[in-house]
Scaffold this active site. Structure first.
Site, short mmCIF file in Angstrom:
data_model
loop_
_atom_site.label_atom_id
_atom_site.label_comp_id
_atom_site.label_asym_id
_atom_site.label_seq_id
_atom_site.Cartn_x
_atom_site.Cartn_y
_atom_site.Cartn_z
N GLY A 174 0.82 -1.20 0.00
CA GLY A 174 0.00 0.00 0.00
C GLY A 174 0.85 1.25 0.00
N SER A 175 0.29 2.32 0.49
CA SER A 175 0.99 3.61 0.45
C SER A 175 2.07 3.68 1.52
CB SER A 175 -0.01 4.75 0.66
OG SER A 175 -0.44 4.79 2.02
N GLU B 267 4.09 10.60 -6.72
CA GLU B 267 3.77 9.36 -7.43
C GLU B 267 2.37 9.47 -8.02
OE1 GLU B 267 3.37 4.51 -6.73
OE2 GLU B 267 3.38 5.87 -5.01
N GLU C 290 5.50 -3.41 1.27
CA GLU C 290 5.80 -3.05 -0.11
C GLU C 290 5.01 -1.78 -0.39
OE1 GLU C 290 5.26 -2.17 -3.61
OE2 GLU C 290 4.24 -4.08 -4.00
N LEU C 291 5.73 -0.65 -0.53
CA LEU C 291 5.07 0.65 -0.48
C LEU C 291 5.20 1.40 -1.81
CD1 LEU C 291 6.31 1.52 3.12
CD2 LEU C 291 4.21 0.34 2.45
N CYS D 5 2.62 -0.75 -8.89
CA CYS D 5 3.63 -0.13 -8.02
C CYS D 5 4.97 0.00 -8.71
CB CYS D 5 3.76 -0.91 -6.72
SG CYS D 5 4.18 -2.65 -6.94
#
Length: 498
Positions: free
Chosen positions: A231-232, A399, A253-254, A287
């Site tokens: 996510g963020s 982003e 995992e960002l 991502c």
């Protein structure tokens, strides 16, 4: 659909629900329960029992359960693909790419579990605290973490579910899944199939609702031993802070703002085609999608012209005749889509409005709109921005999670690396060059968890330890990283060899 708590299909304890809507056409699909804190606590309590039930099953039998699940997944393939396509508003081809990897992630992690064999240390290799270790047997073993919360994002609900649930189960953990709020139906269906295959109902549960409430209750619950989340960065930092207070592990995992670097010696046609594909897949909601196109100034005009031509050809839309499209597209394995396929909507109109605002902000800072820039509901037209400079927000930490190509110029290799490293993110990236030595230099100097030479940043092999550097995360996922779902225990048999 309902939650699955303790093996039972369950409504929330207060009866509240959330509507699930197809973002592409606004059609109602289903409802899900809005879990309460009481529901969450029940799931956590069940998981403690479920972890013991699951780990008591021999690994060979657990593997058979996963094999049954894979067969069930294949039997329900078309139904699952159709539901996922509708709740995501994406093209069928993109959904099929996800589906085609899901089964092999589960079977791959089970193969990894069979090779997680620990160590037997050489006796007498050092004196030890009592000076006598020659007769001691020291075994280094792996144990499950306990209860793992898997927080799954909206952009790849099948694939990223598998990268979290599969390793947790393979290592003997109990799992509580928090699916994405906007599109949870696919994850519920997959969970049902895993339970049908034989995973105990207390060992795998799925609790639905908003991330800010249900996710927060799960992460803060002291009965949760680990969290795996995609996510963020903002949410990830909050999770890391909570877990740190009880010294519990988390895999995060960002965000990413991946660089696509184009050197002047490369084939510009190839670079432009790769850049187009690197961003349009899943409507830019990936991502590791390339998000900053850093191009040598001697070829930037040629590259931009060819990129704009390709981007203008991208078809945007949605075909709700999903079942027919499934039959047509089942052979597709390319996540960046193939020519003639639509790119669908973003996950919601809210998400599309955010992209719209980010593009407007970048234009206000001096960027030039070459094509696109329009939003209709949850759809955002593929957009190319020229004249982007390295001091603009989009060249650093902004982003954009949508089909937008900001093109940034550079003059030297050092400047390209400087721009790439000028972001707080470090997830993935790529460089296009005919000089492999130069490509290797750039790959080593750009601060990311992964770099691709002569291909787009959209690259994730199931074997590789996938993860980011800097503010793009901590920990890794992949078939070679199963140890991250375990804890080490040393067992010493004192004098056993004497």
């Amino acid at each position: 659909m309902k939650m699955l708590i303790g093996g039972q299909k369950t409504d929330s304890s207060d009866g509240r629900t959330i509507d699930v809507i197809n973002p592409a056409n606004g059609k109602f699909l289903d409802t899900i329960p809005m879990a309460t804190e009481e529901d969450v606590q029940r799931a956590v309590d069940n998981a403690k029992k479920g972890q013991k039930e699951w780990t008591a099953i021999p690994l060979m039998e657990r593997e058979k359960i996963i094999q049954r699940f894979v067969r069930l997944l294949e039997e329900h393939k078309k139904e699952i693909i159709a539901v996922c396509t509708r709740e995501c508003g994406k093209h069928v081809g993109t959904t099929i790419f996800e589906y085609n990897q899901t089964a092999s992630v589960f079977t791959g992690y089970m193969e990894s579990a069979k090779r997680l064999d620990g160590q037997l240390l050489v006796p007498g290799s050092e004196p030890g605290h009592d000076g006598r270790t020659a007769s001691d047997m020291i075994m280094v073993t792996h144990e499950p973490l306990g209860t793992v919360v898997a927080i799954v994002p909206f952009n790849a609900p099948m694939l990223l579910y598998s990268y979290k649930v599969a390793p947790a189960l393979a290592a003997g953990n109990a799992v509580i899944v928090k699916p994405p709020t906007d599109n949870p139906l696919t994850d519920i269906m997959i969970t049902e199939l895993l339970l049908e295959a034989g995973v105990p109902g207390n060992a795998l549960q799925i609790v639905t609702g908003s991330g800010s409430k249900v996710g927060d209750w799960l992460v803060k619950n002291p009965g949760v031993d680990a969290v795996s989340m995609t996510g963020s960065t903002q949410v990830g930092i909050g999770i890391a802070e909570i877990m740190a207070k009880r010294l519990a592990p988390c895999t995060l995992e960002l965000g990413g703002n991946d660089a696509f670097i184009v050197m002047p010696d490369t084939d510009i046609d190839k670079a432009a085609a790769s850049a187009c594909g690197a961003r349009k897949g899943n409507s830019g909601q990936i991502c590791i999608s390339s998000k900053r196109f850093i191009v040598h100034n001697s070829v930037i005009e040629e590259f931009t012209e060819k990129l704009v031509k390709l981007v203008r050809e991208i078809e945007v839309g949605y075909d709700d005749n999903v079942e027919e499209m499934v039959e047509k597209c089942l052979g597709n394995t390319d996540r960046t889509n193939t020519k003639g396929e639509f790119i669908g909507s973003l996950i919601s109109e809210r998400a599309a409005k955010e992209v719209e605002a980010q593009v407007a902000h970048t234009i206000s800072q001096g960027a030039k709109l070459l094509c696109g820039g329009q939003r209709t509901g949850a759809f955002y037209m593929p957009t190319v921005l020229a004249g982007v400079t390295k001091d603009m927000d989009v060249a650093k930490d902004l982003e954009i999670f949508g089909p937008v190509w900001p093109v940034i110029g550079f003059d030297t290799v050092e400047e390209a690396i400087e721009i790439a490293n000028g972001s707080r993110y470090g997830l993935s990236g790529c460089v296009m060059t005919d000089d492999w030595k130069l490509g290797m230099r750039v790959a080593r100097e750009v601060q990311t968890g992964g770099m691709v030479v002569n291909g787009s940043s959209v690259y994730r092999n199931q074997m590789q330890p996938f993860g980011g550097q800097k503010m793009s995360g901590m920990g890794n996922e992949g078939l070679t990283t199963l140890e991250e779902m375990t804890k080490i225990k040393n067992i010493v048999l004192k004098g056993f060899l004497g």
